[in-house]
Scaffold this motif. Structure first.
Motif, mmCIF file in Angstrom:
data_model
loop_
_atom_site.group_PDB
_atom_site.id
_atom_site.type_symbol
_atom_site.label_atom_id
_atom_site.label_comp_id
_atom_site.label_asym_id
_atom_site.label_seq_id
_atom_site.Cartn_x
_atom_site.Cartn_y
_atom_site.Cartn_z
ATOM 1 N N ILE A 1 -13.812 -48.277 -11.192
ATOM 2 C CA ILE A 1 -13.542 -46.858 -10.940
ATOM 3 C C ILE A 1 -12.650 -46.251 -12.019
ATOM 4 O O ILE A 1 -12.938 -45.155 -12.511
ATOM 5 N N PRO A 2 -11.549 -46.911 -12.436
ATOM 6 C CA PRO A 2 -10.760 -46.327 -13.543
ATOM 7 C C PRO A 2 -11.578 -46.101 -14.813
ATOM 8 O O PRO A 2 -11.384 -45.104 -15.508
ATOM 9 N N GLN A 3 -12.502 -47.019 -15.106
ATOM 10 C CA GLN A 3 -13.345 -46.828 -16.289
ATOM 11 C C GLN A 3 -14.257 -45.615 -16.135
ATOM 12 O O GLN A 3 -14.457 -44.850 -17.084
ATOM 13 N N VAL A 4 -14.791 -45.435 -14.946
ATOM 14 C CA VAL A 4 -15.637 -44.265 -14.687
ATOM 15 C C VAL A 4 -14.831 -42.985 -14.823
ATOM 16 O O VAL A 4 -15.273 -42.017 -15.458
ATOM 17 N N LEU A 5 -13.628 -42.946 -14.239
ATOM 18 C CA LEU A 5 -12.823 -41.728 -14.247
ATOM 19 C C LEU A 5 -12.372 -41.340 -15.651
ATOM 20 O O LEU A 5 -12.130 -40.164 -15.913
ATOM 21 N N ARG A 6 -12.272 -42.320 -16.543
ATOM 22 C CA ARG A 6 -11.853 -42.029 -17.920
ATOM 23 C C ARG A 6 -13.039 -41.844 -18.862
ATOM 24 O O ARG A 6 -12.842 -41.543 -20.033
ATOM 25 N N SER A 7 -14.234 -42.015 -18.374
ATOM 26 C CA SER A 7 -15.411 -41.980 -19.245
ATOM 27 C C SER A 7 -15.776 -40.547 -19.635
ATOM 28 O O SER A 7 -15.556 -39.598 -18.877
ATOM 29 N N SER A 8 -16.359 -40.420 -20.815
ATOM 30 C CA SER A 8 -16.793 -39.098 -21.292
ATOM 31 C C SER A 8 -17.852 -38.459 -20.397
ATOM 32 O O SER A 8 -17.758 -37.265 -20.095
ATOM 33 N N PRO A 9 -18.867 -39.217 -19.935
ATOM 34 C CA PRO A 9 -19.861 -38.572 -19.065
ATOM 35 C C PRO A 9 -19.241 -37.979 -17.799
ATOM 36 O O PRO A 9 -19.632 -36.884 -17.373
ATOM 37 N N PHE A 10 -18.283 -38.671 -17.201
ATOM 38 C CA PHE A 10 -17.667 -38.163 -15.980
ATOM 39 C C PHE A 10 -16.844 -36.904 -16.265
ATOM 40 O O PHE A 10 -16.935 -35.905 -15.553
ATOM 41 N N ILE A 11 -16.041 -36.944 -17.333
ATOM 42 C CA ILE A 11 -15.198 -35.789 -17.670
ATOM 43 C C ILE A 11 -16.070 -34.581 -18.024
ATOM 44 O O ILE A 11 -15.784 -33.448 -17.614
ATOM 45 N N ILE A 12 -17.145 -34.798 -18.770
ATOM 46 C CA ILE A 12 -18.035 -33.700 -19.127
ATOM 47 C C ILE A 12 -18.706 -33.125 -17.889
ATOM 48 O O ILE A 12 -18.851 -31.903 -17.751
ATOM 49 N N LEU A 13 -19.096 -33.995 -16.950
ATOM 50 C CA LEU A 13 -19.703 -33.528 -15.707
ATOM 51 C C LEU A 13 -18.715 -32.673 -14.911
ATOM 52 O O LEU A 13 -19.090 -31.630 -14.354
#
Length: 200
Positions: free
Chosen positions: A3-15
């Motif tokens: 989950i921390p990796q997802v929350l810091r990922s570019s795709p998640f932030i862009i979404l």
């Protein structure tokens, strides 16, 4: 993927940012168009019906965009929809008559309601299934903040300028921002499974 990796990922932030800008784009027009129409001389009962046209068009938009997303891909349809939404918001600047309001409301309602389900499709296609609650919850939070920003900004703009024109111009700018954000969305690279050696 954690989950921390997802929350810091570019795709998640862009979404997140895309959903925020998208909802900011349509929230101001949704909440202020009736008041704007009244300020243009349209009777209140007729002005309220403009909002009804938006809502009715939105029913068809959700189905229509779902079909288009299935056929052409969620990201492609979302990107085009966000661009059209931006100019749909701007279209309100140029209308004064009830028939013109109806025309813009039909297009705008179809688009803004249609793009919303595509965020869930992008989330499902690009993030682990076990993290859907986190991903969709995050994007919904960003969208809710955008929905809150649009009406407040619209009210402040009207209080400052005694005109709604800058609300719709600002919504157009937010819509272009959402379009550019969606354009920059890149899915996670797909990992290939290692080939299994043939047994002797």
């Amino acid at each position: 993927m954690t989950i921390p990796q997802v929350l810091r990922s570019s795709p998640f932030i862009i979404l997140l940012l895309t959903n925020f800008f998208c909802c900011s784009t349509h929230a101001g027009p949704i909440f202020h168009t009736v008041s704007y129409a009244v300020s243009c001389g349209i009777p209140l009962i007729a002005a309220v019906s403009i909002y009804s046209v938006e809502g009715l068009a939105g029913l068809f938009g959700r189905i229509g965009f779902g079909l288009l997303g299935d056929k052409f891909g969620a990201k492609r349809v979302l990107v085009i929809g966000l661009l059209v939404q931006a100019f749909g918001a701007l279209g309100y600047v140029f209308v004064r008559e009830l028939a013109a309001f109806y025309a813009v409301a039909a297009v705008f309602g179809f688009i803004y309601a249609g793009v919303m389900p595509l965020y869930a499709v992008l989330a499902r296609e690009n993030f682990p299934l076990k993290m859907m609650g986190t991903v969709i919850g995050g994007t919904a939070m960003a969208g809710s903040l955008g929905m809150a920003t649009g009406p407040i900004a619209g009210g402040l703009i009207y209080d400052a300028f005694a005109s709604y024109a800058w609300l719709y111009i600002g919504a157009w700018g937010m819509g272009i921002g959402a379009f550019l954000m969606a354009m920059s969305f890149r899915p996670f690279p797909k990992t290939r499974a290692a080939p299994v050696p043939a047994s002797a």
